[in-house]
Design an enzyme around this catalytic site. Sequence first.
Site, PDB file in Angstrom:
ATOM      1  N   SER A  15      -8.491   5.375   8.360  1.00 64.54           N
ATOM      2  CA  SER A  15      -8.788   6.349   9.425  1.00 64.54           C
ATOM      3  C   SER A  15      -9.017   7.749   8.856  1.00 64.54           C
ATOM      4  O   SER A  15      -9.934   8.469   9.292  1.00 64.54           O
ATOM      5  CB  SER A  15      -7.678   6.371  10.478  1.00 64.54           C
ATOM      6  OG  SER A  15      -6.402   6.400   9.878  1.00 64.54           O
ATOM      7  N   HIS A  33      -5.308  -2.356   9.796  1.00 66.18           N
ATOM      8  CA  HIS A  33      -4.849  -0.944   9.820  1.00 66.18           C
ATOM      9  C   HIS A  33      -4.044  -0.742  11.110  1.00 66.18           C
ATOM     10  O   HIS A  33      -3.080  -1.463  11.342  1.00 66.18           O
ATOM     11  CB  HIS A  33      -6.087  -0.052   9.690  1.00 66.18           C
ATOM     12  CG  HIS A  33      -5.836   1.398   9.417  1.00 66.18           C
ATOM     13  ND1 HIS A  33      -4.650   1.884   8.930  1.00 66.18           N
ATOM     14  CD2 HIS A  33      -6.642   2.498   9.562  1.00 66.18           C
ATOM     15  CE1 HIS A  33      -4.723   3.203   8.792  1.00 66.18           C
ATOM     16  NE2 HIS A  33      -5.929   3.607   9.181  1.00 66.18           N
ATOM     17  N   HIS A  93       1.394  -3.504   2.118  1.00 64.24           N
ATOM     18  CA  HIS A  93       0.761  -2.178   2.138  1.00 64.24           C
ATOM     19  C   HIS A  93      -0.084  -1.995   0.886  1.00 64.24           C
ATOM     20  O   HIS A  93       0.251  -2.521  -0.180  1.00 64.24           O
ATOM     21  CB  HIS A  93       1.808  -1.056   2.218  1.00 64.24           C
ATOM     22  CG  HIS A  93       1.232   0.220   2.722  1.00 64.24           C
ATOM     23  ND1 HIS A  93       0.610   1.121   1.896  1.00 64.24           N
ATOM     24  CD2 HIS A  93       1.130   0.721   3.982  1.00 64.24           C
ATOM     25  CE1 HIS A  93       0.173   2.133   2.618  1.00 64.24           C
ATOM     26  NE2 HIS A  93       0.479   1.920   3.892  1.00 64.24           N
ATOM     27  N   ARG A 108       8.718   5.174   7.324  1.00 63.04           N
ATOM     28  CA  ARG A 108       8.423   5.349   8.753  1.00 63.04           C
ATOM     29  C   ARG A 108       9.025   4.190   9.541  1.00 63.04           C
ATOM     30  O   ARG A 108       9.480   4.356  10.667  1.00 63.04           O
ATOM     31  CB  ARG A 108       6.905   5.431   8.988  1.00 63.04           C
ATOM     32  CG  ARG A 108       6.240   6.622   8.299  1.00 63.04           C
ATOM     33  CD  ARG A 108       4.732   6.535   8.373  1.00 63.04           C
ATOM     34  NE  ARG A 108       4.216   5.338   7.715  1.00 63.04           N
ATOM     35  CZ  ARG A 108       2.936   4.973   7.701  1.00 63.04           C
ATOM     36  NH1 ARG A 108       2.038   5.724   8.314  1.00 63.04           N
ATOM     37  NH2 ARG A 108       2.559   3.876   7.076  1.00 63.04           N
ATOM     38  N   ASP A 162       3.921  -0.455  11.250  1.00 66.31           N
ATOM     39  CA  ASP A 162       3.461  -1.198  12.424  1.00 66.31           C
ATOM     40  C   ASP A 162       4.414  -2.336  12.794  1.00 66.31           C
ATOM     41  O   ASP A 162       4.341  -2.880  13.892  1.00 66.31           O
ATOM     42  CB  ASP A 162       2.055  -1.765  12.187  1.00 66.31           C
ATOM     43  CG  ASP A 162       0.993  -0.671  12.182  1.00 66.31           C
ATOM     44  OD1 ASP A 162       1.215   0.362  12.821  1.00 66.31           O
ATOM     45  OD2 ASP A 162      -0.047  -0.858  11.525  1.00 66.31           O
TER      46      ASP A 162
HETATM   47  C1  LIG Z   1      -0.615   1.871   9.457  1.00 60.33           C
HETATM   48  C2  LIG Z   1      -1.116   0.758   8.557  1.00 60.33           C
HETATM   49  O1  LIG Z   1      -2.307   0.594   8.386  1.00 60.33           O
HETATM   50  S1  LIG Z   1      -0.001  -0.164   7.720  1.00 60.33           S
HETATM   51  C3  LIG Z   1      -0.799  -1.718   7.417  1.00 60.33           C
HETATM   52  C4  LIG Z   1      -0.938  -2.525   8.686  1.00 60.33           C
HETATM   53  N1  LIG Z   1      -1.522  -3.847   8.434  1.00 60.33           N
HETATM   54  C5  LIG Z   1      -0.812  -4.981   8.468  1.00 60.33           C
HETATM   55  O2  LIG Z   1       0.391  -4.973   8.689  1.00 60.33           O
HETATM   56  C6  LIG Z   1      -1.577  -6.275   8.254  1.00 60.33           C
HETATM   57  C7  LIG Z   1      -0.854  -7.194   7.259  1.00 60.33           C
HETATM   58  N2  LIG Z   1      -0.937  -6.646   5.912  1.00 60.33           N
HETATM   59  C8  LIG Z   1      -2.061  -6.795   5.147  1.00 60.33           C
HETATM   60  O3  LIG Z   1      -3.046  -7.439   5.535  1.00 60.33           O
HETATM   61  C9  LIG Z   1      -2.105  -6.130   3.793  1.00 60.33           C
HETATM   62  O4  LIG Z   1      -0.809  -6.052   3.254  1.00 60.33           O
HETATM   63  C10 LIG Z   1      -2.743  -4.714   3.817  1.00 60.33           C
HETATM   64  C11 LIG Z   1      -4.117  -4.745   4.464  1.00 60.33           C
HETATM   65  C12 LIG Z   1      -1.868  -3.745   4.598  1.00 60.33           C
HETATM   66  C13 LIG Z   1      -2.884  -4.220   2.368  1.00 60.33           C
HETATM   67  O5  LIG Z   1      -3.822  -5.034   1.745  1.00 60.33           O
HETATM   68  P1  LIG Z   1      -3.939  -5.122   0.148  1.00 60.33           P
HETATM   69  O6  LIG Z   1      -3.774  -3.768  -0.442  1.00 60.33           O
HETATM   70  O7  LIG Z   1      -5.183  -5.838  -0.161  1.00 60.33           O
HETATM   71  O8  LIG Z   1      -2.653  -5.978  -0.203  1.00 60.33           O
HETATM   72  P2  LIG Z   1      -2.344  -6.809  -1.530  1.00 60.33           P
HETATM   73  O9  LIG Z   1      -3.017  -6.214  -2.726  1.00 60.33           O
HETATM   74  O10 LIG Z   1      -0.886  -6.967  -1.595  1.00 60.33           O
HETATM   75  O11 LIG Z   1      -3.066  -8.202  -1.209  1.00 60.33           O
HETATM   76  C14 LIG Z   1      -3.006  -9.276  -2.144  1.00 60.33           C
HETATM   77  C15 LIG Z   1      -3.082 -10.578  -1.362  1.00 60.33           C
HETATM   78  O12 LIG Z   1      -1.915 -10.714  -0.553  1.00 60.33           O
HETATM   79  C16 LIG Z   1      -2.291 -10.930   0.789  1.00 60.33           C
HETATM   80  N3  LIG Z   1      -1.372 -10.244   1.704  1.00 60.33           N
HETATM   81  C17 LIG Z   1      -1.098  -8.923   1.756  1.00 60.33           C
HETATM   82  N4  LIG Z   1      -0.269  -8.678   2.770  1.00 60.33           N
HETATM   83  C18 LIG Z   1      -0.024  -9.857   3.357  1.00 60.33           C
HETATM   84  C19 LIG Z   1       0.735 -10.237   4.490  1.00 60.33           C
HETATM   85  N5  LIG Z   1       1.373  -9.353   5.241  1.00 60.33           N
HETATM   86  N6  LIG Z   1       0.774 -11.544   4.822  1.00 60.33           N
HETATM   87  C20 LIG Z   1       0.112 -12.454   4.076  1.00 60.33           C
HETATM   88  N7  LIG Z   1      -0.643 -12.146   3.029  1.00 60.33           N
HETATM   89  C21 LIG Z   1      -0.706 -10.862   2.669  1.00 60.33           C
HETATM   90  C22 LIG Z   1      -3.666 -10.289   0.894  1.00 60.33           C
HETATM   91  O13 LIG Z   1      -4.371 -10.784   2.030  1.00 60.33           O
HETATM   92  C23 LIG Z   1      -4.276 -10.666  -0.423  1.00 60.33           C
HETATM   93  O14 LIG Z   1      -4.700 -12.011  -0.347  1.00 60.33           O
HETATM   94  P3  LIG Z   1      -6.027 -12.506  -1.116  1.00 60.33           P
HETATM   95  O15 LIG Z   1      -5.704 -12.357  -2.562  1.00 60.33           O
HETATM   96  O16 LIG Z   1      -6.186 -13.898  -0.654  1.00 60.33           O
HETATM   97  O17 LIG Z   1      -7.141 -11.620  -0.702  1.00 60.33           O
HETATM   98  O1  LIG Z   2      -1.897   4.202   4.030  1.00 57.43           O
HETATM   99  C1  LIG Z   2      -2.529   3.232   4.484  1.00 57.43           C
HETATM  100  O2  LIG Z   2      -3.438   2.651   3.856  1.00 57.43           O
HETATM  101  C2  LIG Z   2      -2.202   2.664   5.800  1.00 57.43           C
HETATM  102  C3  LIG Z   2      -1.114   3.394   6.510  1.00 57.43           C
HETATM  103  O3  LIG Z   2       0.050   3.083   6.382  1.00 57.43           O
HETATM  104  C4  LIG Z   2      -1.485   4.530   7.325  1.00 57.43           C
HETATM  105  O4  LIG Z   2      -2.651   4.936   7.324  1.00 57.43           O
HETATM  106  O5  LIG Z   2      -0.620   5.083   8.013  1.00 57.43           O
END
Ligand SMILES: CC(=O)SCCNC(=O)CCNC(=O)[C@H](O)C(C)(C)COP(=O)(O)OP(=O)(O)OC[C@H]1O[C@@H](n2cnc3c(N)ncnc32)[C@H](O)[C@@H]1OP(=O)(O)O
Ligand SMILES: O=C([O-])CC(=O)C(=O)O
Length: 508
Positions: free
Chosen positions: A305, A335, A390, A399, A448
Amino acid sequence: MLRHINNNNKIVNLYRTVVKRNYSNSSTTPSPNLLKQTLQNKIVSKQKEMKDLRQTHSNYKIGDITIGSLLGGMRGNSLMYWDGTTLSPTEGIKFKGLTIEQCQDKLPNAKDVFGNISNNNNGKFFLPESMLWLLITGEIPTREQTLSVINLLNNILRQQNGELPPVTETIMNKLPADMHPMTQLSIGITSLSSQSKFSSLYSQGKLGKSEYWSSTFDDSMKLIANLPLLAGKIYSRLHQKKTGPQPLGSINYEMDWAYNISSMLGMTKDSQNIKGLTPKQQSDFVELMRLYTGIHVDHEGGNVSAHSTHLVGSTLADPFLSYSSGINGLAGPLHGLAAQEVVRFLFNLQKKLEKQQQKSNDALGDTDAAITKEIWRLLSNQQVIPGYGHAVLRIFDPRFDAMLNFVKQRPKEFQNDKHVNLMQNLSQIVPDILIKHGKCKNPYPNVDAASGILFYHYGITELMFFTVIFGCSRAIGPLTQLIWDRILGLPIERPKSIDMTTLKSMTK
Ligand SMILES: CC(=O)SCCNC(=O)CCNC(=O)[C@H](O)C(C)(C)COP(=O)(O)OP(=O)(O)OC[C@H]1O[C@@H](n2cnc3c(N)ncnc32)[C@H](O)[C@@H]1OP(=O)(O)O
Ligand SMILES: O=C([O-])CC(=O)C(=O)O
């Protein structure tokens, strides 16, 4: 019902009297122009710092870019300038160098600003207005400076008679009521672009580069001021079958921004109180809103964002168009939309657990084992566990801890909420499973994981709406940075891309 409303009105009047008294305690009403003037005084020295860096150190190497990082979402590459916040993998977010706890300690909160207006120990979390001052000026505001930001935002709304600009009101009323709230928010913010001072002056050829910041500042404040109205509008449309087309609440010019978001959602004593909250719950909801909107403002520059706002803003698109891009990014399930996905996930899981308990006729059941089984099932179906993982953090998100502390401070309120209990239980079980699974780099809960279910507890039961509240808060960080981007004259952002053939030839 009528008696309830009358009682509420009495409380509101009492509340207003107390607030007025506190206002009048200060020698003068702080000027709404204080923030802009303070910012203006900082411009020359900051511009000089930037000029020196560019002239003297342009060739300094910050890091290496590998094919892995290029194909891996640029993770770990420091590629953006961002001044308000930094994110440490092991310490979490810092706002101008201050952790959340330090901000709670140092930044003015509702008690500091309004005095003791409630007898239930609330008003302890810093106000988003104090954070706005901190991010723009780099300084911890005084009570008066915080009040001046409250006045600034409320003055904008006063000039609009506490209503959305007519163009935006018309557009919002024409949208299908069941359109996703984040789509509505994006459209609403985009439509405010017709009010943009920056784009109006620019298109008339009236803006020199050194003047960009001033109208960007005014537009940004207008955007932030309008968010309670927009959020309220979107939320009221989800209820219009029951409550009719009128707003669920109104702007209280004596109160702060988070209070007014709560009011416009119909959750305070001077609103329709649509969910029938007790006075203590109303006060707690406002407290939750202040906490939530205070700590979600920014997460350094690389999150989607913030980055989208920055990228679009670098074309000199106005702040409304720039931030609506940020909102579109926030609306993705990896996100901000994860807040919605987490609650869906909690409900499904809870239902499954209850079914299983009925089957086994065992009141307690082996809940942990059942949860573990379900998490493994999702992982083996290649699904992500929402609210976990993350891109940068490698600890429990501070948070998340802050939201959890909110629950712990109110044991009576939450003790019978099975979904809140499940959320807490999961945070103890899921990390070990994700570590065993061995894929994700951060097995811990992010923010989240907790936020949606707390709003749900107080009656925001429309899951799709949670991220709109996130979108209100997130405006503060990226727009603050956009103002500074324009002060510092950052250029249009335009990285070079590489195709497969070139990448392969590089490796030979
Ligand atoms: C305010 C915010 O935005 S906070 C984030 C909110 N999002 C979520 O909670 C969704 C669940 N979490 C995720 O999808 C991820 O952890 C993200 C998008 C937040 C970060 O993604 P990345 O930086 O790519 O994470 P990472 O490097 O650890 O990923 C490696 C692998 O683990 C997987 N992984 C990461 N988190 C999770 C999870 N919560 N559950 C299952 N698998 C996961 C990824 O999908 C990736 O798989 P791949 O190799 O098959 O592509
Ligand atoms: O930092 C990030 O990539 C996601 C996150 O937790 C936020 O934007 O608040």
